[in-house]
Design a protein around this motif. Structure first.
Motif, PDB file in Angstrom:
ATOM      1  N   ILE A   3       0.774  -1.257   0.099  1.00 33.76           N
ATOM      2  CA  ILE A   3      -0.142  -0.191   0.051  1.00 33.76           C
ATOM      3  C   ILE A   3       0.877   1.150  -0.003  1.00 33.76           C
ATOM      4  O   ILE A   3       1.842   1.226   0.784  1.00 33.76           O
ATOM      5  CB  ILE A   3      -0.876   0.025   0.986  1.00 33.76           C
ATOM      6  CG1 ILE A   3      -1.897  -1.185   1.047  1.00 33.76           C
ATOM      7  CG2 ILE A   3      -1.559   1.353   1.413  1.00 33.76           C
ATOM      8  CD1 ILE A   3      -2.758  -1.201  -0.065  1.00 33.76           C
ATOM      9  N   CYS A   4       0.498   2.208  -0.718  1.00 35.61           N
ATOM     10  CA  CYS A   4       1.303   3.594  -0.940  1.00 35.61           C
ATOM     11  C   CYS A   4       0.565   4.690  -0.686  1.00 35.61           C
ATOM     12  O   CYS A   4      -0.676   4.651  -1.372  1.00 35.61           O
ATOM     13  CB  CYS A   4       2.131   3.784  -2.277  1.00 35.61           C
ATOM     14  SG  CYS A   4       3.168   2.621  -2.791  1.00 35.61           S
ATOM     15  N   HIS A   5       0.926   5.523   0.301  1.00 35.87           N
ATOM     16  CA  HIS A   5      -0.091   6.636   0.890  1.00 35.87           C
ATOM     17  C   HIS A   5       0.577   7.632  -0.017  1.00 35.87           C
ATOM     18  O   HIS A   5       1.822   8.094   0.294  1.00 35.87           O
ATOM     19  CB  HIS A   5       0.235   6.790   2.253  1.00 35.87           C
ATOM     20  CG  HIS A   5      -0.581   5.652   2.967  1.00 35.87           C
ATOM     21  ND1 HIS A   5      -1.663   5.186   3.167  1.00 35.87           N
ATOM     22  CD2 HIS A   5       0.355   4.636   3.465  1.00 35.87           C
ATOM     23  CE1 HIS A   5      -1.883   4.096   3.747  1.00 35.87           C
ATOM     24  NE2 HIS A   5      -0.752   3.680   4.005  1.00 35.87           N
ATOM     25  N   THR A   6      -0.122   8.526  -0.791  1.00 33.39           N
ATOM     26  CA  THR A   6       0.400   9.551  -1.593  1.00 33.39           C
ATOM     27  C   THR A   6       0.203  10.997  -0.894  1.00 33.39           C
ATOM     28  O   THR A   6       0.800  11.931  -1.334  1.00 33.39           O
ATOM     29  CB  THR A   6      -0.408   9.522  -2.951  1.00 33.39           C
ATOM     30  OG1 THR A   6      -1.813   9.945  -2.481  1.00 33.39           O
ATOM     31  CG2 THR A   6      -0.142   8.367  -3.777  1.00 33.39           C
ATOM     32  N   ASP A   7      -0.676  10.959   0.185  1.00 39.23           N
ATOM     33  CA  ASP A   7      -0.698  12.230   1.083  1.00 39.23           C
ATOM     34  C   ASP A   7      -0.484  12.067   2.265  1.00 39.23           C
ATOM     35  O   ASP A   7      -1.582  11.168   2.848  1.00 39.23           O
ATOM     36  CB  ASP A   7      -2.107  12.846   0.646  1.00 39.23           C
ATOM     37  CG  ASP A   7      -2.334  14.257   1.608  1.00 39.23           C
ATOM     38  OD1 ASP A   7      -1.412  14.854   2.178  1.00 39.23           O
ATOM     39  OD2 ASP A   7      -3.395  14.754   1.295  1.00 39.23           O
ATOM     40  N   THR A   8       0.552  12.089   3.172  1.00 41.25           N
ATOM     41  CA  THR A   8       0.689  11.848   4.563  1.00 41.25           C
ATOM     42  C   THR A   8       0.591  13.112   5.453  1.00 41.25           C
ATOM     43  O   THR A   8       1.232  13.209   6.458  1.00 41.25           O
ATOM     44  CB  THR A   8       1.892  11.221   4.674  1.00 41.25           C
ATOM     45  OG1 THR A   8       3.024  11.942   4.116  1.00 41.25           O
ATOM     46  CG2 THR A   8       2.030   9.779   4.006  1.00 41.25           C
ATOM     47  N   SER A   9      -0.057  14.328   4.879  1.00 39.30           N
ATOM     48  CA  SER A   9       0.074  15.494   5.521  1.00 39.30           C
ATOM     49  C   SER A   9      -0.711  15.466   6.607  1.00 39.30           C
ATOM     50  O   SER A   9      -0.517  16.348   7.516  1.00 39.30           O
ATOM     51  CB  SER A   9      -0.266  16.740   4.492  1.00 39.30           C
ATOM     52  OG  SER A   9      -1.695  16.424   4.023  1.00 39.30           O
ATOM     53  N   ALA A  10      -1.644  14.785   7.211  1.00 34.30           N
ATOM     54  CA  ALA A  10      -2.535  14.642   8.069  1.00 34.30           C
ATOM     55  C   ALA A  10      -1.946  13.663   9.011  1.00 34.30           C
ATOM     56  O   ALA A  10      -2.447  13.561  10.200  1.00 34.30           O
ATOM     57  CB  ALA A  10      -3.967  14.432   7.674  1.00 34.30           C
ATOM     58  N   TRP A  11      -0.868  12.739   8.773  1.00 31.73           N
ATOM     59  CA  TRP A  11      -0.471  12.087   9.744  1.00 31.73           C
ATOM     60  C   TRP A  11       0.422  12.633  10.885  1.00 31.73           C
ATOM     61  O   TRP A  11       0.635  13.886  10.720  1.00 31.73           O
ATOM     62  CB  TRP A  11       0.576  11.076   8.960  1.00 31.73           C
ATOM     63  CG  TRP A  11       0.028  10.081   8.091  1.00 31.73           C
ATOM     64  CD1 TRP A  11      -1.135  10.365   7.301  1.00 31.73           C
ATOM     65  CD2 TRP A  11       0.575   8.889   7.696  1.00 31.73           C
ATOM     66  NE1 TRP A  11      -1.368   9.245   6.430  1.00 31.73           N
ATOM     67  CE2 TRP A  11      -0.264   8.340   6.483  1.00 31.73           C
ATOM     68  CE3 TRP A  11       2.010   8.120   7.778  1.00 31.73           C
ATOM     69  CZ2 TRP A  11       0.079   7.198   5.757  1.00 31.73           C
ATOM     70  CZ3 TRP A  11       2.068   7.067   7.288  1.00 31.73           C
ATOM     71  CH2 TRP A  11       1.376   6.568   6.065  1.00 31.73           C
ATOM     72  N   ASN A  12       0.488  11.724  11.956  1.00 30.78           N
ATOM     73  CA  ASN A  12       1.212  12.465  13.195  1.00 30.78           C
ATOM     74  C   ASN A  12       2.556  12.639  12.647  1.00 30.78           C
ATOM     75  O   ASN A  12       3.250  11.683  12.012  1.00 30.78           O
ATOM     76  CB  ASN A  12       1.231  11.503  14.068  1.00 30.78           C
ATOM     77  CG  ASN A  12       1.879  12.005  15.685  1.00 30.78           C
ATOM     78  OD1 ASN A  12       3.038  12.544  15.437  1.00 30.78           O
ATOM     79  ND2 ASN A  12       1.115  11.708  16.724  1.00 30.78           N
ATOM     80  N   PRO A  13       3.289  13.860  12.821  1.00 34.73           N
ATOM     81  CA  PRO A  13       4.632  14.194  12.311  1.00 34.73           C
ATOM     82  C   PRO A  13       5.791  13.198  13.113  1.00 34.73           C
ATOM     83  O   PRO A  13       6.820  13.113  12.296  1.00 34.73           O
ATOM     84  CB  PRO A  13       4.819  15.768  12.819  1.00 34.73           C
ATOM     85  CG  PRO A  13       4.023  15.753  13.788  1.00 34.73           C
ATOM     86  CD  PRO A  13       2.530  14.750  13.531  1.00 34.73           C
ATOM     87  N   LYS A  14       5.095  12.496  14.105  1.00 38.46           N
ATOM     88  CA  LYS A  14       6.286  11.480  14.638  1.00 38.46           C
ATOM     89  C   LYS A  14       5.868  10.089  14.274  1.00 38.46           C
ATOM     90  O   LYS A  14       6.240   9.024  14.957  1.00 38.46           O
ATOM     91  CB  LYS A  14       6.087  11.930  16.324  1.00 38.46           C
ATOM     92  CG  LYS A  14       6.985  13.080  16.538  1.00 38.46           C
ATOM     93  CD  LYS A  14       6.944  13.245  18.111  1.00 38.46           C
ATOM     94  CE  LYS A  14       7.895  14.484  18.321  1.00 38.46           C
ATOM     95  NZ  LYS A  14       7.862  14.700  19.863  1.00 38.46           N
ATOM     96  N   HIS A  15       5.181  10.028  13.406  1.00 39.68           N
ATOM     97  CA  HIS A  15       4.525   8.530  12.903  1.00 39.68           C
ATOM     98  C   HIS A  15       6.003   7.841  12.616  1.00 39.68           C
ATOM     99  O   HIS A  15       6.744   8.196  12.145  1.00 39.68           O
ATOM    100  CB  HIS A  15       3.804   8.624  11.738  1.00 39.68           C
ATOM    101  CG  HIS A  15       2.984   7.159  11.164  1.00 39.68           C
ATOM    102  ND1 HIS A  15       3.702   6.319  10.407  1.00 39.68           N
ATOM    103  CD2 HIS A  15       1.876   6.881  11.744  1.00 39.68           C
ATOM    104  CE1 HIS A  15       3.106   5.288  10.347  1.00 39.68           C
ATOM    105  NE2 HIS A  15       1.873   5.588  10.979  1.00 39.68           N
TER     106      HIS A  15
END
Length: 320
Positions: free
Chosen positions: A279-291
């Motif tokens: 699985i590839c996530h093309t938009d990670t802007s809403a993820w926790n920055p410390k993911h």
């Protein structure tokens, strides 16, 4: 950690006796709604308990099996631990210190640009410890509470001690299911195969394909795998369902419109063939920055597509 199946099947028998006589079995429901969609191994394993106990499905949630390790900057294997702490497939959580230490229960994150034929990755596909956590028919699962405020009742129902590791795992699963998703994420916890089918088809339609990672051998060593081919599956949206740690089969399903699914064929150094779901996530802007993914890959959120392989007992739904 092991969930014992006997209390569950006793519950199943007692509730099934009063369930509708005409109700379809989970397998029958699949065939009625998705007659042209083959059932992936990850689902079959959870429909047939006797087969499941000797299967190669992976149970990431409880730390009894897993997928994969990557290679660090100095060539040393990098393990990404799944437990304790939230699973790395949930976008809102920061990585725990334990997740950054070497651990054979792993989920590999990598960049989409690195997923190409000829690329080599050090991976370990680990056979799970059987848990007995099979699918319950929907008419049975719906009679069992599934909420934080009913946790004491749930634990009592399954004869699980409140101070046990099993109780903590079940509490964690329910809590994660109740929390809201991030921006752009539609999430749902399926407590039956029928509800998983309904959620997935409500988002993608009934002309769908369900896929899961499949490994040719039940047991393989940590070894180098070469990517043979990469095939994109469906459009840039998918429903991904992650197996959770619970007394029976529960899947955390979520859908975003910024997800690409791939089937990656690989060959191990010992010639083991693997068809891995990525699985590839093309938009990670809403993820926790410390993911975990950002810390492992040394990138910032929202900058590049981030990918990961899925364990053998997770299911990806894509449009045909």
């Amino acid at each position: 950690m092991e969930f014992h199946p006997l209390p569950i099947f006793a519950l199943f028998l007692s509730l099934a006796a009063v369930a509708s006589h005409a109700a379809l079995s989970p397998e029958g429901y699949w065939k009625s709604v998705l007659p042209n969609t083959p059932m992936p191994t990850a689902v079959k394993d959870l429909l047939h308990p006797d087969d499941f106990r000797s299967s190669k499905a992976t149970n990431v949630g409880v730390g009894k099996g897993g997928v994969v390790v990557g290679t660090g900057s100095k060539g040393k294997p990098v393990y990404v631990g799944v437990t304790p702490g939230p699973a790395p497939f949930l976008y809102k959580y920061a990585a725990t210190q334990d997740q950054l230490h070497d651990n054979p229960t792993v989920a590999l994150f990598f960049l989409e640009k690195d997923m190409k034929p000829g690329r080599k990755m050090a991976l370990h596909f680990v056979k799970s410890t059987p848990t007995g956590a099979t699918f319950l028919p929907r008419q049975v699962a719906e009679k069992i509470p599934f909420s934080s405020d009913k946790l004491p009742e749930i634990l009592n129902h399954f004869s699980v001690k409140p101070d046990s590791a099993e109780a903590e795992a079940m509490k964690k699963t329910i809590t994660e299911c109740e929390e809201p998703g991030i921006r752009g994420e539609e999430k749902y916890c399926a407590t039956s195969l029928e509800s998983m089918v309904d959620f997935s088809t409500s988002k993608l339609g009934k002309n769908v394909k369900a896929i899961s990672t499949e490994v040719e051998k039940e047991e393989t060593p940590l070894q180098k795998y070469s990517i043979v081919s990469v095939k994109k599956m469906g459009s840039d949206k998918a429903v991904v369902c992650h197996k959770q740690s619970y007394a029976y089969s529960v899947f955390y399903c979520h859908k975003t419109s910024t997800t690409r699914a791939y089937m990656v064929s690989m060959a191990g150094a010992d010639r083991t063939r693997v068809k891995a779901t990525a699985i590839c996530h093309t938009d990670t802007s809403a993820w926790n920055p410390k993911h975990l993914a950002f810390q492992v890959l040394k990138v910032e959120r929202g900058t590049v597509p981030i990918c990961h392989f899925l364990p053998q007992d997770h299911v990806v739904w894509v449009s045909n």
